[in-house]
Design a protein around this motif. Structure first.
Motif, PDB file in Angstrom:
ATOM      1  N   ARG A 132      19.241  28.889  -7.713  1.00  0.00           N
ATOM      2  CA  ARG A 132      17.769  28.593  -7.824  1.00  0.00           C
ATOM      3  C   ARG A 132      17.252  28.574  -6.183  1.00  0.00           C
ATOM      4  NH1 ARG A 132      17.018  23.587 -11.545  1.00  0.00           N
ATOM      5  NH2 ARG A 132      18.550  22.583 -10.215  1.00  0.00           N
ATOM      6  N   SER A 133      18.179  28.130  -5.530  1.00  0.00           N
ATOM      7  CA  SER A 133      17.720  28.035  -4.082  1.00  0.00           C
ATOM      8  C   SER A 133      17.484  29.622  -3.619  1.00  0.00           C
ATOM      9  CB  SER A 133      18.519  27.506  -3.077  1.00  0.00           C
ATOM     10  OG  SER A 133      19.839  28.162  -3.006  1.00  0.00           O
ATOM     11  N   SER A 135      16.430  31.890  -5.358  1.00  0.00           N
ATOM     12  CA  SER A 135      15.420  32.439  -6.103  1.00  0.00           C
ATOM     13  C   SER A 135      14.104  32.003  -5.289  1.00  0.00           C
ATOM     14  CB  SER A 135      15.224  31.862  -7.594  1.00  0.00           C
ATOM     15  OG  SER A 135      16.226  32.214  -8.481  1.00  0.00           O
ATOM     16  N   GLU A 136      14.012  30.708  -4.868  1.00  0.00           N
ATOM     17  CA  GLU A 136      12.831  30.305  -4.082  1.00  0.00           C
ATOM     18  C   GLU A 136      12.784  31.256  -2.663  1.00  0.00           C
ATOM     19  OE1 GLU A 136      13.636  26.094  -3.457  1.00  0.00           O
ATOM     20  OE2 GLU A 136      13.366  25.614  -5.826  1.00  0.00           O
ATOM     21  N   SER A 139      11.487  34.704  -3.889  1.00  0.00           N
ATOM     22  CA  SER A 139      10.513  34.337  -4.841  1.00  0.00           C
ATOM     23  C   SER A 139      10.519  35.444  -5.949  1.00  0.00           C
ATOM     24  CB  SER A 139       9.039  34.661  -3.939  1.00  0.00           C
ATOM     25  OG  SER A 139       9.020  33.667  -3.005  1.00  0.00           O
TER      26      SER A 139
END
Length: 329
Positions: A132-133, A135-136, A139
């Protein structure tokens, strides 16, 4: 959903017939979707073979290979190099690929021709939180790499995980067994071969989902709970493997090792406390790996010494108190 025999799942196993029985009970779908499953067994008894032969009566794509007196890393390399399909998935006998639920996602990535398909499983919080990190950071839910250096820097810590990567099998055919002698036995031959392949047009994808079914018979890794090898693995073996990579990685090796250790938490303050609590870290171990700890640990020498001399019962009491507080919340 049809993989058209493009994917082989390779499972090295040793004396775990109970793992294998559960594992195979979840893999009956492979015939329907044309995936090959290979069990590479170096057990000293015949129990695993008996289990596999029982399932072979109903699963035609299940293959079995028996090894006598062969090192586990050599066995794994031999299995990977002999793979006959375009893609290969190296998976421990404690983790089962959830093909019924996530097979379509994996098949789509294979059809797109990615060299590496990195699977971050949501049932492993540390891994999925990291996904998830990423993905951030990028983006995007679908993280694509076209530079192998960037994939190396972000994901090499995850690569040794049996069950984390689907890879084009050509990379293992390229590597010669004699070239692997420097790293055979270090436990990280899998990522080593991938990053040393001479890619012309590299393309990798990182995905996150509930890719795995946990095997209830698989408990904590033996090395982490009973053997005095955790520091050796993360202070010596892992860095040695990375440092054996090609010169193109030289600029990034130290920072990537440190970054990986921070994510894995084995050479951090918190990680060393854990290792001390289970008697995997003390002054003797610290002295033995003093140079490595100075180079790769993510906490200072003073704190390493303090942790090494802290009585184990103190840490166990603190852990017990922490668990009580967590339950009350």
């Amino acid at each position: 959903m049809d993989f058209n025999n493009k994917l082989t799942i390779i499972v090295p196993t040793y004396n775990h017939s109970d793992y294998m029985d559960f594992y195979l009970s979840k893999m009956k779908i492979i015939d329907d979707i044309n995936v090959i499953l290979e069990i590479h067994d170096s057990s000293v008894d015949g129990k695993t073979q008996q289990v596999v032969e029982r399932y072979q009566k109903t699963i035609k794509n299940l293959k079995y290979y028996k090894y006598e007196d062969i090192d586990v890393d050599v066995k794994t390399v031999v299995a990977l190099q002999n793979c006959s399909t375009e893609y290969v998935f190296l998976c421990g006998d404690g983790v089962i690929l959830n093909l019924e639920k996530t097979g379509k996602v994996i098949l789509d990535a294979i059809q797109e021709g990615f060299d590496i398909i990195e699977l971050y499983d949501e049932t492993t919080p540390k891994h999925y939180n990291y996904y998830r990190s990423l993905s951030e950071k990028y983006s995007d839910d679908k993280i694509v790499y076209e530079e192998i250096i960037k994939h190396f820097m972000d994901n090499v810590w995850h690569m040794p995980y049996y069950g984390g990567s689907i890879v084009k099998s050509k990379v293992f055919k390229y590597a010669k067994l004699e070239q692997m002698e420097a790293v055979i036995g270090l436990g990280f031959v899998y990522p080593y071969m991938i990053y040393n392949y001479p890619y012309k047009n590299f393309k990798a994808v990182v995905l996150g989902s509930d890719f795995h079914i946990r095997n209830p018979y698989k408990k904590m890794a033996i090395w982490a709970s009973t053997q005095k090898s955790a520091i050796k693995i993360w202070a010596h073996n892992f860095p040695t493997t990375i440092n054996n990579l090609a010169e193109q990685y030289n600029t990034y090796k130290l920072s990537t090792i440190m970054y990986s250790e921070k994510i894995l938490e084995y050479l951090t303050f918190r990680g060393l406390l854990y290792l001390r609590a289970i008697d995997n870290f003390n002054l003797k171990i610290l002295k033995q790996y003093k140079h490595e700890m100075k180079t790769y640990a993510t906490c200072g020498s003073f704190m390493q010494t303090v942790i090494a001399i802290t009585p184990k019962f103190v840490l166990k009491v603190l852990k017990h108190i922490k668990n009580i507080i967590r339950r009350q919340k």
